[in-house]
Design a protein around this motif. Structure first.
Motif, short mmCIF file in Angstrom:
data_model
loop_
_atom_site.label_atom_id
_atom_site.label_comp_id
_atom_site.label_asym_id
_atom_site.label_seq_id
_atom_site.Cartn_x
_atom_site.Cartn_y
_atom_site.Cartn_z
N THR A 223 -10.91 -11.57 -5.36
CA THR A 223 -10.63 -10.36 -6.14
C THR A 223 -9.83 -9.35 -5.33
O THR A 223 -9.39 -8.33 -5.86
N VAL A 224 -9.66 -9.61 -4.03
CA VAL A 224 -8.91 -8.70 -3.16
C VAL A 224 -7.49 -9.23 -3.03
O VAL A 224 -7.28 -10.39 -2.68
N ARG A 225 -6.53 -8.40 -3.32
CA ARG A 225 -5.14 -8.84 -3.21
C ARG A 225 -4.77 -9.03 -1.74
O ARG A 225 -5.23 -8.28 -0.87
N PRO A 226 -3.90 -10.00 -1.44
CA PRO A 226 -3.53 -10.26 -0.05
C PRO A 226 -2.52 -9.25 0.51
O PRO A 226 -2.32 -9.19 1.72
N GLY A 227 -1.90 -8.49 -0.34
CA GLY A 227 -0.90 -7.51 0.12
C GLY A 227 -1.50 -6.13 0.28
O GLY A 227 -2.72 -5.93 0.21
N PHE A 228 -0.63 -5.16 0.50
CA PHE A 228 -1.08 -3.78 0.65
C PHE A 228 -1.79 -3.30 -0.61
O PHE A 228 -1.31 -3.52 -1.72
N SER A 229 -2.90 -2.59 -0.42
CA SER A 229 -3.56 -1.94 -1.55
C SER A 229 -2.98 -0.55 -1.77
O SER A 229 -3.01 -0.03 -2.89
N SER A 230 -2.45 0.03 -0.71
CA SER A 230 -1.76 1.32 -0.84
C SER A 230 -0.84 1.51 0.36
O SER A 230 -1.06 0.94 1.42
N VAL A 231 0.20 2.30 0.13
CA VAL A 231 1.17 2.62 1.17
C VAL A 231 1.42 4.12 1.12
O VAL A 231 1.53 4.71 0.04
#
Length: 186
Positions: A132-140
């Motif tokens: 359920t956790v994306r492999p990319g940035f969650s925020s920038v």
């Protein structure tokens, strides 16, 4: 405010007047090309990479070659920035280009420009520990420090214009279709 140059800084120092001339000339040339045909605006960029070492890669983009690696905790040798650091670098450098371009177009002066970015990444997505956790940035977060004689409102309007026209900002904020082909070679 200006970041220190390093032995790896290969940029050429130019005057404000030379920068203005280059930006104006490029803008006029592209306006002419686009007026002649919208197809002239369609560009394709490419890069290729070869795996090296533990998890590093050597990337060729145009006539430039650079290395990408991972820090030791991610199985790398920490010989170069990692892919997400390059992604942040791409965002920063694109912001610089577009700030310069639109400041010139809008008649604004930039005496100094420093941009930094940081992104939050949860490695549970990378390692498949939590699907359920994306492999990319969650925020920038991007921080732009700009100095010049124009008003704060002018620079805030410039920021809105830059974010609306920056290609890498667009890549970060909008879905981009990707077509992947895997070919077994032996």
């Amino acid at each position: 405010m200006t970041a220190a140059t390093t032995e790896f800084d290969t940029t050429i120092a130019i005057s404000d007047e030379e920068r203005a001339t280059r930006l104006t000339t490029a803008g006029e040339a592209w306006s002419e090309r686009l007026a002649a045909s919208e197809k002239n605006g369609q560009l394709t960029f490419s890069a290729s990479g070869t795996a090296r070492g533990s998890v590093s890669s050597v990337i060729t983009a145009g006539r430039h070659t650079f290395t990408v690696d991972e820090p030791t905790p991610l199985a790398g040798d920490d010989a170069a920035p990692n892919p997400v650091e390059y992604a942040l670098g791409a965002l920063i450098s694109c912001q610089v280009v577009v700030y310069r371009l639109y400041a010139q177009n809008l008649g604004l002066t930039i005496d100094e420009l420093d941009v930094s970015a940081e992104g939050d990444l949860d490695v549970r997505g990378l390692f498949g520990a939590d699907e359920t956790v994306r492999p990319g940035f969650s925020s920038v977060r991007v921080s732009v420090n700009i100095a010049g004689p124009d008003s704060n409102e002018d620079y805030q309007n410039l920021q809105e214009t830059v974010d609306a026209h920056c290609p890498v900002f667009d890549i970060f904020t909008n879905p981009t279709s990707i077509d992947v082909t895997v070919t077994k070679t032996n």
